[in-house]
Enzyme design. Structure first.
Site, short mmCIF file in Angstrom:
data_model
loop_
_atom_site.label_atom_id
_atom_site.label_comp_id
_atom_site.label_asym_id
_atom_site.label_seq_id
_atom_site.Cartn_x
_atom_site.Cartn_y
_atom_site.Cartn_z
N LYS A 14 -6.94 3.39 -9.79
CA LYS A 14 -5.68 2.84 -10.32
C LYS A 14 -5.98 1.86 -11.45
O LYS A 14 -6.92 2.07 -12.20
CB LYS A 14 -4.87 2.21 -9.18
CG LYS A 14 -4.67 3.20 -8.01
CD LYS A 14 -3.67 2.73 -6.99
CE LYS A 14 -3.54 3.77 -5.88
NZ LYS A 14 -2.52 3.47 -4.88
N GLU A 170 0.89 12.36 -0.51
CA GLU A 170 0.77 10.91 -0.36
C GLU A 170 2.12 10.33 0.03
O GLU A 170 2.94 10.03 -0.84
CB GLU A 170 0.31 10.28 -1.68
CG GLU A 170 -1.04 10.75 -2.16
CD GLU A 170 -1.74 9.71 -3.02
OE1 GLU A 170 -2.88 9.39 -2.72
OE2 GLU A 170 -1.13 9.21 -3.98
N SER A 216 -3.75 4.93 2.63
CA SER A 216 -4.52 4.09 3.56
C SER A 216 -5.63 4.83 4.29
O SER A 216 -5.89 4.59 5.46
CB SER A 216 -3.57 3.41 4.56
OG SER A 216 -2.65 2.57 3.87
#
Ligand code: 13P
Length: 254
Positions: A14, A170, A216
């Site tokens: 990211k 996701e 996660s």
């Protein structure tokens, strides 16, 4: 259980890591993952680090990915990155339609589909992301949302392009929250997506497409998630920023 598909574990860094931090992180990964041959490993640094990271991973078993791509080529498109710029750096994969871009940059399925087509035309493999929000899950419309995103984001891809494409489920509520989907919850959506692919491209294509789970993922839950019949890898955010954590995920997935 059809696990003929090769697992693919990708780190989505990211908007983290300066160039020098990225160089340090990837150097540790190259050292600690040198013997891993069982699965595909991908790192997706920010654009500013691609050049240096590219040189380092060249002779390694780690492949390079980017986090976005223009839907056009070279030209007067300020702030955009054209496919040729990535190709020159030996970038192999590109994450498209991440929920953060859908949310903050208002990317639509149609835009994602144009970017995916652009990636394929330039020998880049798109990792196309999709997933429902918590409100959508609680409203019982997860499948509807996922189907719309998958159909819209893959619109126009040929059979050959689809077979190469990587998908990433996701669930938005599991991203960066520490709240992982249970392996049963994830498997249910992955199996559903494979059905959607079957209806679009037929069963033999659908059986070959790799679908990653993201949200996660960490060392302690990777094995259970990736052990599910339709989960073919992971797209890892937070835990990919630290070499020990990312290495642990990979070692636990073999
Ligand atoms: P986290 O692993 O931090 O939840 O992020 C997942 C993700 O968005 C990967 O693209």
């Amino acid at each position: 259980m059809d696990k003929t598909r090769r697992l693919i574990i990708a780190g989505n860094w990211k908007s983290n890591k300066t160039n020098s931090e990225a160089v340090a992180l990837v150097s540790e990964l190259i050292r600690d993952l040198a013997n891993v041959k069982e699965l595909d490993i991908v790192v997706c640094p920010p654009f500013t680090a691609l050049s240096d990271v590219s040189r380092l991973v060249l002779e390694s078993n780690i492949r390079l990915g980017a986090q976005n791509l223009s839907d056009a080529g070279y030209g007067a498109f300020t702030g955009e990155i054209a496919p040729g710029m990535l190709r020159e750096l030996s970038v192999r994969y590109v994450i498209l339609g991440h929920s953060e871009r859908r949310q903050f940059q208002k990317e639509t399925d149609a835009q994602v589909a144009r970017k995916a087509a652009n990636a394929h035309s330039n020998n880049l493999i798109p990792i196309v992301c999709f997933g429902e929000t918590l409100a959508e899950r609680e409203a019982g419309i997860t499948e509807q949302i996922v189907e719309t995103q998958v159909r819209g984001s893959l619109a126009g891809l040929s059979v050959e392009q689809m077979e190469m494409t990587v998908l990433a489920y996701e669930p938005v509520w599991a991203i960066g929250t520490g709240k992982t989907a249970s392996s049963a919850q994830a498997q249910e959506v992955h199996a559903f997506v494979r059905q959607v692919l079957t209806s679009l491209y037929g069963e033999s294509v659908s059986r070959r497409v790799r679908i990653q789970y993201g949200g996660s993922v960490k060392g302690s839950n990777a094995r259970e998630l990736l052990g599910q019949p339709d989960i073919d890898g992971a797209l890892v955010g937070g835990a990919s920023l630290d070499s020990k954590n990312f290495v642990e995920i990979i070692k636990n997935s073999i």
